[in-house]
Design a protein around this motif. Structure first.
Motif, PDB file in Angstrom:
ATOM      1  N   ASN A 169       0.819  -1.199   0.000  1.00 33.82           N
ATOM      2  CA  ASN A 169       0.000   0.000   0.000  1.00 33.82           C
ATOM      3  C   ASN A 169       0.857   1.256   0.000  1.00 33.82           C
ATOM      4  O   ASN A 169       0.554   2.231  -0.657  1.00 33.82           O
ATOM      5  N   LEU A 170       1.946   1.227   0.770  1.00 34.05           N
ATOM      6  CA  LEU A 170       2.878   2.340   0.765  1.00 34.05           C
ATOM      7  C   LEU A 170       3.418   2.557  -0.635  1.00 34.05           C
ATOM      8  O   LEU A 170       3.494   3.680  -1.125  1.00 34.05           O
ATOM      9  N   SER A 171       3.765   1.481  -1.339  1.00 36.69           N
ATOM     10  CA  SER A 171       4.319   1.582  -2.681  1.00 36.69           C
ATOM     11  C   SER A 171       3.322   2.223  -3.623  1.00 36.69           C
ATOM     12  O   SER A 171       3.640   3.153  -4.359  1.00 36.69           O
ATOM     13  N   ALA A 172       2.075   1.732  -3.592  1.00 33.02           N
ATOM     14  CA  ALA A 172       1.065   2.223  -4.512  1.00 33.02           C
ATOM     15  C   ALA A 172       0.737   3.682  -4.232  1.00 33.02           C
ATOM     16  O   ALA A 172       0.456   4.456  -5.146  1.00 33.02           O
ATOM     17  N   ALA A 173       0.796   4.081  -2.965  1.00 30.57           N
ATOM     18  CA  ALA A 173       0.378   5.430  -2.591  1.00 30.57           C
ATOM     19  C   ALA A 173       1.447   6.478  -2.860  1.00 30.57           C
ATOM     20  O   ALA A 173       1.134   7.600  -3.247  1.00 30.57           O
ATOM     21  N   THR A 174       2.697   6.147  -2.625  1.00 35.65           N
ATOM     22  CA  THR A 174       3.716   7.209  -2.578  1.00 35.65           C
ATOM     23  C   THR A 174       4.969   6.959  -3.394  1.00 35.65           C
ATOM     24  O   THR A 174       5.753   7.883  -3.574  1.00 35.65           O
ATOM     25  N   ARG A 175       5.194   5.766  -3.884  1.00 34.92           N
ATOM     26  CA  ARG A 175       6.513   5.471  -4.430  1.00 34.92           C
ATOM     27  C   ARG A 175       6.584   5.507  -5.948  1.00 34.92           C
ATOM     28  O   ARG A 175       7.671   5.676  -6.510  1.00 34.92           O
ATOM     29  N   LEU A 176       5.486   5.323  -6.650  1.00 36.44           N
ATOM     30  CA  LEU A 176       5.518   5.352  -8.109  1.00 36.44           C
ATOM     31  C   LEU A 176       5.779   6.773  -8.597  1.00 36.44           C
ATOM     32  O   LEU A 176       5.194   7.735  -8.092  1.00 36.44           O
ATOM     33  N   LEU A 177       6.672   6.899  -9.580  1.00 37.27           N
ATOM     34  CA  LEU A 177       7.064   8.207 -10.083  1.00 37.27           C
ATOM     35  C   LEU A 177       6.707   8.334 -11.558  1.00 37.27           C
ATOM     36  O   LEU A 177       6.952   7.425 -12.346  1.00 37.27           O
ATOM     37  N   ALA A 178       6.151   9.481 -11.915  1.00 35.48           N
ATOM     38  CA  ALA A 178       5.836   9.778 -13.313  1.00 35.48           C
ATOM     39  C   ALA A 178       6.976  10.591 -13.898  1.00 35.48           C
ATOM     40  O   ALA A 178       7.103  11.786 -13.620  1.00 35.48           O
ATOM     41  N   ILE A 179       7.830   9.923 -14.679  1.00 30.88           N
ATOM     42  CA  ILE A 179       8.955  10.589 -15.335  1.00 30.88           C
ATOM     43  C   ILE A 179       8.777  10.372 -16.833  1.00 30.88           C
ATOM     44  O   ILE A 179       8.961   9.265 -17.327  1.00 30.88           O
ATOM     45  N   GLU A 180       8.408  11.413 -17.538  1.00 33.66           N
ATOM     46  CA  GLU A 180       8.009  11.290 -18.940  1.00 33.66           C
ATOM     47  C   GLU A 180       9.169  10.782 -19.795  1.00 33.66           C
ATOM     48  O   GLU A 180      10.256  11.350 -19.790  1.00 33.66           O
ATOM     49  N   GLY A 181       8.931   9.684 -20.503  1.00 31.37           N
ATOM     50  CA  GLY A 181       9.944   9.123 -21.385  1.00 31.37           C
ATOM     51  C   GLY A 181      10.580   7.862 -20.865  1.00 31.37           C
ATOM     52  O   GLY A 181      11.409   7.250 -21.547  1.00 31.37           O
ATOM     53  N   THR A 182      10.201   7.451 -19.660  1.00 35.30           N
ATOM     54  CA  THR A 182      10.652   6.164 -19.147  1.00 35.30           C
ATOM     55  C   THR A 182       9.485   5.497 -18.425  1.00 35.30           C
ATOM     56  O   THR A 182       8.426   6.115 -18.235  1.00 35.30           O
ATOM     57  N   ILE A 183       9.667   4.241 -18.064  1.00 36.65           N
ATOM     58  CA  ILE A 183       8.634   3.493 -17.351  1.00 36.65           C
ATOM     59  C   ILE A 183       9.247   2.874 -16.093  1.00 36.65           C
ATOM     60  O   ILE A 183      10.453   2.908 -15.889  1.00 36.65           O
ATOM     61  N   ASN A 184       8.358   2.337 -15.256  1.00 41.71           N
ATOM     62  CA  ASN A 184       8.792   1.523 -14.112  1.00 41.71           C
ATOM     63  C   ASN A 184       9.654   2.302 -13.134  1.00 41.71           C
ATOM     64  O   ASN A 184      10.580   1.751 -12.535  1.00 41.71           O
ATOM     65  N   ALA A 185       9.357   3.578 -12.977  1.00 39.86           N
ATOM     66  CA  ALA A 185      10.157   4.423 -12.087  1.00 39.86           C
ATOM     67  C   ALA A 185       9.512   4.483 -10.705  1.00 39.86           C
ATOM     68  O   ALA A 185       8.306   4.694 -10.587  1.00 39.86           O
ATOM     69  N   ARG A 186      10.333   4.326  -9.673  1.00 37.12           N
ATOM     70  CA  ARG A 186       9.824   4.446  -8.309  1.00 37.12           C
ATOM     71  C   ARG A 186      10.952   4.722  -7.326  1.00 37.12           C
ATOM     72  O   ARG A 186      12.111   4.384  -7.551  1.00 37.12           O
ATOM     73  N   ASP A 187      10.537   5.322  -6.226  1.00 40.07           N
ATOM     74  CA  ASP A 187      11.417   5.656  -5.121  1.00 40.07           C
ATOM     75  C   ASP A 187      11.482   4.444  -4.187  1.00 40.07           C
ATOM     76  O   ASP A 187      10.452   3.875  -3.825  1.00 40.07           O
ATOM     77  N   LEU A 188      12.691   4.040  -3.808  1.00 38.10           N
ATOM     78  CA  LEU A 188      12.834   2.939  -2.871  1.00 38.10           C
ATOM     79  C   LEU A 188      12.659   3.384  -1.420  1.00 38.10           C
ATOM     80  O   LEU A 188      12.730   2.558  -0.506  1.00 38.10           O
ATOM     81  N   GLY A 189      12.408   4.661  -1.208  1.00 43.91           N
ATOM     82  CA  GLY A 189      12.249   5.174   0.140  1.00 43.91           C
ATOM     83  C   GLY A 189      10.966   4.708   0.802  1.00 43.91           C
ATOM     84  O   GLY A 189       9.955   4.440   0.151  1.00 43.91           O
TER      85      GLY A 189
END
Length: 260
Positions: A5-25
């Motif tokens: 739930n933490l991952s879905a809520a806060t860790r996914l990152l929208a960086i235009e031009g790439t996929i599968n980006a997320r913060d490991l924090g």
């Protein structure tokens, strides 16, 4: 809050031009701490990064160092997007892609799903040793490099997934949280498939029997951890293969962990 739930809520990152980006924090450790937020990002390759994506890396996420885990051939074929060299430290190491497993199955002509799945299990059993130099670079950058750090491979799920699992293990992150992070790459299955659509011979990978190459399967990480168990454990790997003994692992934790 669970790690998923933490991952879905806060860790996914929208960086235009790439996929599968997320913060490991934010991921929890066995001793009750959490990984620092905003200092370690994983993603897929950055060759199609747009100007807005580059601005997001620099201005929003303040990325200072990028570690490219792709092979020499991949980096030559799909070099980093224009602008990445300016103001960012780009790190990589040169190696030739080893595709003997793929070539063996490709030469058969007709394969079945189970054969491709078994190939992926074998790849995960070997990746920590075959890609040790890249994983050591990641550990060293976390230990001494400029933060925040982004690391990536092509799809951001296999080499990057193993790198993340290794680093999180070293930090003492709970095994459930490590698996949750790894399996988040399944969210990008369709985007990953799109990389091969209309791409000559690579389009054959879209056939159902080749699907395990594009998927993120819990069994892959199971195979990796079982390989560690058979060779003395993951701590033995950290010390003997990566050169990170208990004192250097503690230094990583000092850099990367904070109170929950």
């Amino acid at each position: 809050m669970s790690s998923m739930n933490l991952s879905a809520a806060t860790r996914l990152l929208a960086i235009e031009g790439t996929i599968n980006a997320r913060d490991l924090g934010g991921l929890p450790t066995d001793d009750g701490r959490r990984v620092r937020r905003g200092v370690l990002i994983r993603s897929a390759e950055l060759d199609k990064l747009t100007d807005r994506g580059l601005a997001a890396l620099r201005d929003q996420h303040c990325v200072a160092t990028i570690l490219d885990l792709r092979s020499t051939r991949e980096r030559t074929k799909r070099p980093p997007a224009n602008g990445l060299h300016s103001g960012l430290t780009l790190v990589h190491y040169d190696y030739a892609t080893s595709s003997a497993d793929m070539e063996r199955l490709w030469a058969k002509g007709e394969v079945i799903h189970a054969e491709v799945h078994a190939m992926m299990l074998d790849i995960y059993r070997r990746l920590p040793w075959e890609q040790a130099e890249g994983f050591r670079l990641l550990f060293e950058l976390v230990e001494t490099g400029r933060m925040p750090i982004l690391f990536h491979c092509a799809a951001g799920k296999d080499r990057t997934g193993v790198a993340a699992a290794l680093l999180l293990s070293a930090l003492g992150v709970t095994r459930d949280a490590i698996y949750d992070d790894f399996l988040m790459s399944e969210r990008c299955f369709e985007a990953n498939r799109a990389r091969f659509a209309g791409n000559g011979a690579d389009a054959l990978l879209l056939r159902a029997e080749w699907e395990p190459i594009l998927r993120t399967d819990r069994a892959y990480l199971d195979a990796m951890f079982a390989a560690f168990d058979a060779r003395g454990g993951v701590e033995f790997y950290f010390a003997g293969t990566l050169g990170f003994d208990a004192s250097r692992i503690e230094q990583l934790r000092a850099v990367m962990l904070e109170a929950a």
